[in-house]
Each structure stands twice: as structure tokens, then as C-alpha cells.
Design a protein around this motif. Structure first.
Motif, PDB file in Angstrom:
ATOM      1  N   ALA A 126      14.024 -57.733 -16.619  1.00 54.11           N
ATOM      2  CA  ALA A 126      12.980 -57.025 -15.697  1.00 54.11           C
ATOM      3  C   ALA A 126      12.696 -55.555 -16.397  1.00 54.11           C
ATOM      4  O   ALA A 126      11.347 -55.358 -16.238  1.00 54.11           O
ATOM      5  N   ASN A 127      13.374 -54.971 -17.207  1.00 55.06           N
ATOM      6  CA  ASN A 127      12.817 -53.509 -17.854  1.00 55.06           C
ATOM      7  C   ASN A 127      12.049 -53.886 -18.839  1.00 55.06           C
ATOM      8  O   ASN A 127      10.720 -53.504 -19.010  1.00 55.06           O
ATOM      9  N   ASP A 128      12.246 -55.108 -19.726  1.00 53.80           N
ATOM     10  CA  ASP A 128      11.185 -55.639 -20.886  1.00 53.80           C
ATOM     11  C   ASP A 128       9.908 -56.001 -20.043  1.00 53.80           C
ATOM     12  O   ASP A 128       8.680 -55.551 -20.711  1.00 53.80           O
ATOM     13  N   ASN A 129       9.904 -56.555 -18.792  1.00 55.16           N
ATOM     14  CA  ASN A 129       8.617 -56.976 -18.342  1.00 55.16           C
ATOM     15  C   ASN A 129       8.040 -55.792 -17.758  1.00 55.16           C
ATOM     16  O   ASN A 129       6.578 -55.385 -17.927  1.00 55.16           O
ATOM     17  N   ALA A 130       8.841 -54.779 -17.265  1.00 62.95           N
ATOM     18  CA  ALA A 130       8.208 -53.384 -16.759  1.00 62.95           C
ATOM     19  C   ALA A 130       7.609 -52.697 -17.892  1.00 62.95           C
ATOM     20  O   ALA A 130       6.477 -52.040 -17.990  1.00 62.95           O
ATOM     21  N   ILE A 131       8.222 -52.735 -19.099  1.00 66.15           N
ATOM     22  CA  ILE A 131       7.572 -51.944 -20.197  1.00 66.15           C
ATOM     23  C   ILE A 131       6.545 -52.665 -20.732  1.00 66.15           C
ATOM     24  O   ILE A 131       5.539 -51.938 -21.042  1.00 66.15           O
ATOM     25  N   ALA A 132       6.488 -53.923 -20.786  1.00 63.98           N
ATOM     26  CA  ALA A 132       5.386 -54.483 -21.263  1.00 63.98           C
ATOM     27  C   ALA A 132       4.129 -54.478 -20.427  1.00 63.98           C
ATOM     28  O   ALA A 132       2.831 -54.190 -20.798  1.00 63.98           O
ATOM     29  N   ASP A 133       4.357 -54.379 -19.147  1.00 66.35           N
ATOM     30  CA  ASP A 133       3.335 -54.247 -17.940  1.00 66.35           C
ATOM     31  C   ASP A 133       2.702 -52.789 -18.168  1.00 66.35           C
ATOM     32  O   ASP A 133       1.418 -52.621 -18.098  1.00 66.35           O
ATOM     33  N   ALA A 134       3.592 -51.880 -18.597  1.00 66.53           N
ATOM     34  CA  ALA A 134       3.120 -50.311 -18.573  1.00 66.53           C
ATOM     35  C   ALA A 134       2.228 -50.336 -19.742  1.00 66.53           C
ATOM     36  O   ALA A 134       1.336 -49.634 -19.776  1.00 66.53           O
ATOM     37  N   LYS A 135       2.719 -50.924 -20.871  1.00 66.31           N
ATOM     38  CA  LYS A 135       2.263 -50.970 -22.156  1.00 66.31           C
ATOM     39  C   LYS A 135       0.863 -51.679 -22.118  1.00 66.31           C
ATOM     40  O   LYS A 135       0.018 -51.063 -22.844  1.00 66.31           O
ATOM     41  N   GLY A 136       0.653 -52.663 -21.522  1.00 68.74           N
ATOM     42  CA  GLY A 136      -0.594 -53.273 -21.435  1.00 68.74           C
ATOM     43  C   GLY A 136      -1.477 -52.755 -20.425  1.00 68.74           C
ATOM     44  O   GLY A 136      -2.782 -53.036 -20.492  1.00 68.74           O
ATOM     45  N   ALA A 137      -1.155 -51.928 -19.391  1.00 69.75           N
ATOM     46  CA  ALA A 137      -1.863 -51.291 -18.679  1.00 69.75           C
ATOM     47  C   ALA A 137      -2.806 -50.511 -19.419  1.00 69.75           C
ATOM     48  O   ALA A 137      -4.180 -49.826 -19.093  1.00 69.75           O
ATOM     49  N   ILE A 138      -2.282 -49.741 -20.311  1.00 70.88           N
ATOM     50  CA  ILE A 138      -3.051 -48.717 -20.996  1.00 70.88           C
ATOM     51  C   ILE A 138      -4.283 -49.177 -21.881  1.00 70.88           C
ATOM     52  O   ILE A 138      -5.577 -48.616 -21.551  1.00 70.88           O
ATOM     53  N   PRO A 139      -4.480 -50.077 -22.607  1.00 68.58           N
ATOM     54  CA  PRO A 139      -5.724 -50.737 -22.879  1.00 68.58           C
ATOM     55  C   PRO A 139      -6.605 -51.310 -21.846  1.00 68.58           C
ATOM     56  O   PRO A 139      -7.845 -51.191 -22.188  1.00 68.58           O
ATOM     57  N   ALA A 140      -5.880 -51.783 -20.856  1.00 64.88           N
ATOM     58  CA  ALA A 140      -6.542 -52.319 -19.744  1.00 64.88           C
ATOM     59  C   ALA A 140      -7.569 -51.290 -19.023  1.00 64.88           C
ATOM     60  O   ALA A 140      -8.629 -51.406 -18.744  1.00 64.88           O
ATOM     61  N   VAL A 141      -6.867 -49.961 -18.909  1.00 65.34           N
ATOM     62  CA  VAL A 141      -7.354 -48.902 -18.351  1.00 65.34           C
ATOM     63  C   VAL A 141      -8.556 -48.515 -19.168  1.00 65.34           C
ATOM     64  O   VAL A 141      -9.771 -48.232 -18.712  1.00 65.34           O
ATOM     65  N   ARG A 142      -8.455 -48.348 -20.541  1.00 70.97           N
ATOM     66  CA  ARG A 142      -9.256 -48.096 -21.453  1.00 70.97           C
ATOM     67  C   ARG A 142     -10.666 -48.867 -21.447  1.00 70.97           C
ATOM     68  O   ARG A 142     -11.805 -48.517 -21.590  1.00 70.97           O
ATOM     69  N   SER A 143     -10.229 -50.095 -21.460  1.00 72.06           N
ATOM     70  CA  SER A 143     -11.243 -51.285 -21.557  1.00 72.06           C
ATOM     71  C   SER A 143     -12.372 -51.124 -20.272  1.00 72.06           C
ATOM     72  O   SER A 143     -13.475 -51.237 -20.293  1.00 72.06           O
ATOM     73  N   ALA A 144     -11.609 -51.001 -18.952  1.00 74.29           N
ATOM     74  CA  ALA A 144     -12.259 -50.839 -17.982  1.00 74.29           C
ATOM     75  C   ALA A 144     -13.206 -49.866 -17.787  1.00 74.29           C
ATOM     76  O   ALA A 144     -14.585 -49.545 -17.404  1.00 74.29           O
ATOM     77  N   LEU A 145     -12.716 -48.513 -18.438  1.00 70.70           N
ATOM     78  CA  LEU A 145     -13.595 -47.332 -18.560  1.00 70.70           C
ATOM     79  C   LEU A 145     -14.652 -47.577 -19.442  1.00 70.70           C
ATOM     80  O   LEU A 145     -15.828 -47.032 -19.130  1.00 70.70           O
ATOM     81  N   LYS A 146     -14.413 -48.120 -20.664  1.00 64.47           N
ATOM     82  CA  LYS A 146     -15.549 -48.597 -21.355  1.00 64.47           C
ATOM     83  C   LYS A 146     -16.713 -49.212 -20.806  1.00 64.47           C
ATOM     84  O   LYS A 146     -17.944 -48.844 -21.038  1.00 64.47           O
ATOM     85  N   VAL A 147     -16.471 -50.200 -19.976  1.00 63.32           N
ATOM     86  CA  VAL A 147     -17.323 -51.055 -19.453  1.00 63.32           C
ATOM     87  C   VAL A 147     -18.332 -50.116 -18.373  1.00 63.32           C
ATOM     88  O   VAL A 147     -19.361 -50.365 -18.229  1.00 63.32           O
ATOM     89  N   LEU A 148     -17.397 -49.292 -17.837  1.00 67.23           N
ATOM     90  CA  LEU A 148     -18.008 -48.476 -16.759  1.00 67.23           C
ATOM     91  C   LEU A 148     -18.893 -47.320 -17.389  1.00 67.23           C
ATOM     92  O   LEU A 148     -20.062 -46.935 -16.950  1.00 67.23           O
ATOM     93  N   LYS A 149     -18.371 -46.733 -18.607  1.00 68.01           N
ATOM     94  CA  LYS A 149     -19.244 -46.062 -19.645  1.00 68.01           C
ATOM     95  C   LYS A 149     -20.707 -46.487 -19.778  1.00 68.01           C
ATOM     96  O   LYS A 149     -21.747 -46.195 -19.775  1.00 68.01           O
ATOM     97  N   ASP A 150     -20.539 -47.858 -20.314  1.00 69.85           N
ATOM     98  CA  ASP A 150     -21.619 -48.611 -20.759  1.00 69.85           C
ATOM     99  C   ASP A 150     -22.702 -48.816 -19.650  1.00 69.85           C
ATOM    100  O   ASP A 150     -23.765 -48.669 -19.708  1.00 69.85           O
ATOM    101  N   PHE A 151     -21.964 -49.210 -18.364  1.00 67.69           N
ATOM    102  CA  PHE A 151     -22.942 -49.384 -17.248  1.00 67.69           C
ATOM    103  C   PHE A 151     -23.500 -48.097 -16.870  1.00 67.69           C
ATOM    104  O   PHE A 151     -25.033 -48.227 -16.792  1.00 67.69           O
ATOM    105  N   TYR A 152     -23.149 -46.888 -16.889  1.00 68.12           N
ATOM    106  CA  TYR A 152     -23.689 -45.675 -16.798  1.00 68.12           C
ATOM    107  C   TYR A 152     -24.706 -45.241 -17.971  1.00 68.12           C
ATOM    108  O   TYR A 152     -25.916 -44.807 -17.380  1.00 68.12           O
ATOM    109  N   ALA A 153     -24.368 -45.755 -18.810  1.00 64.96           N
ATOM    110  CA  ALA A 153     -25.224 -45.227 -20.105  1.00 64.96           C
ATOM    111  C   ALA A 153     -26.730 -45.930 -19.924  1.00 64.96           C
ATOM    112  O   ALA A 153     -27.636 -45.660 -19.999  1.00 64.96           O
ATOM    113  N   LYS A 154     -26.481 -47.309 -19.832  1.00 65.19           N
ATOM    114  CA  LYS A 154     -27.727 -48.149 -19.537  1.00 65.19           C
ATOM    115  C   LYS A 154     -28.550 -47.626 -18.335  1.00 65.19           C
ATOM    116  O   LYS A 154     -29.772 -47.760 -18.266  1.00 65.19           O
TER     117      LYS A 154
END
Length: 290
Positions: A126-154
């Protein structure tokens, strides 16, 4: 001579003695000197018989005394061996109880360790899954923000100078909000990862301590179990030797009891004969002395 014969007959009747009767019979024909010799021989014989009978009584007394001393010693030994056997029996029973308790304790500790290990495996997963989920959320947030930035830029490029909605809002404001959201979301994901990692480290440490404690307790119980087994084996060996000695001593004591009965019968018979013979001999010697 006739007077001597009368005296001997009278003595024979008084003492009821066959020896006097025989002597009286011989006195009728034998010379007086020979009669005197016969009387002296009779006195010597009676004295020897009295001494022999006294020796027999002394032998009986000595044998009965020795038998009593032997029986007393054997009885004391039987009591000592019996008490020791009872003590060893109680000791072995106590060790059996301890062995049963220690075996149950070791079984419980093994079960506790097994359950703790299974719980720990599930917790770690359970802890390994929680760590993996938290660790995976960071690039996901950054990816989502990049999509948003690109949208606003265009959007900003397409509507620049036309007074469109994007010109009114501008990416500046959106960018600022996006940066703030980026930092907040990233920090939150990192915090979740850190908390999950900390929880795993704490759980791993607690399990290691618990496991060590259980293993130490099992090692101590196992050592005590081995010692109790050795103590029981030693006590059982001593008990077997003691019971063998007790059986031999009881057998010897029984033989002494049988010997006592034989002595009592033999000496009682001889004592009655001795008393009767002593009275007769004393009477005969007294008569001769008179």
C-alpha cells in the motif's frame, strides 16, 4: 551299693531323667568305682550340654540383633529412595508442564511473526503504491500545465491586437495563475510522496523492531525449551536408576523379613527346648551336687 541305687532311682523319678534311670540300672552290677566315674562323666556331659545350649541361645540373640539392624538400615534406605523417587516424579511433572508451556509460547510467537510479516507485506504494498502515485502525480501536473500554457499561448497569438477575449484577459494573468497552480500542485504531490515515504520508513522500522523482539523471544524460549528437555532427560535417568535401586533394596528387605521369620521359628523352637533342657540339666546337676 543298694543305697546308691536307691538314690539314683529317686533322682530319676524326681527329675524325670532318663540319664539317672540308666545310671541306676548300671549301678546294680557295676563296681562302685566305675559308678563314680559314670557320675563324673554324666556331670561333664550335662555341663557341656548346658554350655552348648547357652551358645545356641547366644547365636540366636546375635542373629536376631543383626537381622534387626539390617532391616532397620534397609527400611531407612527404602524410605530415602522412595522420597527421592517422589521428588524426581514431581520434578519431571513440573518439567513436562514447562515444556508444554514453552512449546505453546513458541507456537504463539511464530504465529505472531507470521501474521506481522503478512500485515507488513500488505502495508508495504500500500505504501509503495501511495509513493508511486504521488511520484507519478508530479510529471502529470507539469504535463497538464504545459498543455494549458500552450493553449493560452496560441490563443494569445491568434487574438493579439484584435480586442478579442484573449487580449482582454491576456496570458499574463493566466500565466501567473498557472505558475501558482503549478507550484501548489507540485508541492502537494511532493508532500504526498514525502509523507508516503516517511510512513513506509516508519512502518519498516517498527516492523524490524517487532520482528527482532519476536525472534529474540523465540530464541530465548527455544533455548529454555532445550534446557528443560535436557533437565527432564537427566531427571528421568536418575529416576530410573533410583527406582532400580529401590526395587533391589525392597527385594533385599523382603529377604530379610523372610529370614526373620525363619530365625524366629528356629530360635523359638530351640528356646523352648533350651528352657526345658536347662531346667532338666539344672535339676540333674543340683541332684548330683546334693
Amino acid at each position: 551299693r543298694s543305697q546308691v541305687v536307691r538314690i539314683l532311682k529317686k533322682m530319676a523319678r524326681t527329675t524325670n531323667s532318663y540319664a539317672f534311670a540308666q545310671l541306676a540300672s548300671r549301678a546294680r552290677s557295676d563296681p562302685f568305682g566305675k559308678i563314680r566315674g559314670l557320675v563324673e562323666e554324666m556331670i561333664a556331659k550335662l555341663t557341656a550340654e548346658a554350655a552348648e545350649e547357652a551358645d545356641q541361645k547366644s547365636w540366636c540373640d546375635a542373629e536376631l540383633k543383626a537381622n534387626k539392624e539390617t532391616r532397620d538400615a534397609k527400611t531407612e534406605e527404602v524410605n530415602r529412595l522412595t522420597a527421592r523417587s517422589d521428588m524426581l516424579h514431581a520434578q519431571i511433572a513440573q518439567l513436562d508442564s514447562e515444556l508444554e508451556e514453552l512449546a505453546s509460547q513458541i507456537s504463539s510467537l511464530n504465529l505472531a511473526l507470521k501474521e506481522a510479516t503478512e500485515d507488513r507485506a500488505a502495508e508495504k504494498a500500500a505504501n509503495d503504491n501511495a509513493i508511486a502515485d504521488a511520484k507519478g502525480a508530479i510529471p502529470a501536473v507539469r504535463s497538464a500545465l504545459k498543455v494549458l500554457k500552450d493553449f493560452y499561448a496560441k490563443a494569445s497569438t491568434a487574438t493579439a491586437g484584435k480586442g478579442g477575449w484573449a487580449a482582454g484577459v491576456g496570458y499574463g494573468h493566466g500565466a501567473t495563475d498557472g505558475v501558482t497552480w503549478d507550484i501548489t500542485a507540485t508541492e502537494k504531490a511532493q508532500a504526498q510522496q514525502s509523507e508516503a515515504q516517511k510512513a513506509e520508513m516508519t512502518a519498516a522500522h517498527n516492523f524490524a523492531m517487532l520482528k527482532q523482539g519476536l525472534e529474540d523471544a523465540m530464541a530465548a524460549a527455544t533455548k529454555e525449551l532445550d534446557q528443560s528437555k535436557k533437565a527432564k532427560a537427566a531427571a528421568s535417568e536418575v529416576k530410573a536408576e533410583n527406582e532400580g535401586e529401590l526395587e533391589r533394596t525392597n527385594t533385599e528387605l523382603a529377604a530379610d523379613e523372610t529370614r526373620l521369620k525363619d530365625l524366629q521359628h528356629e530360635c523359638m523352637t530351640k528356646s523352648e527346648e533350651y528352657d526345658l533342657q536347662s531346667r532338666e540339666t539344672a535339676a540333674e546337676l543340683e541332684a548330683l551336687a546334693a
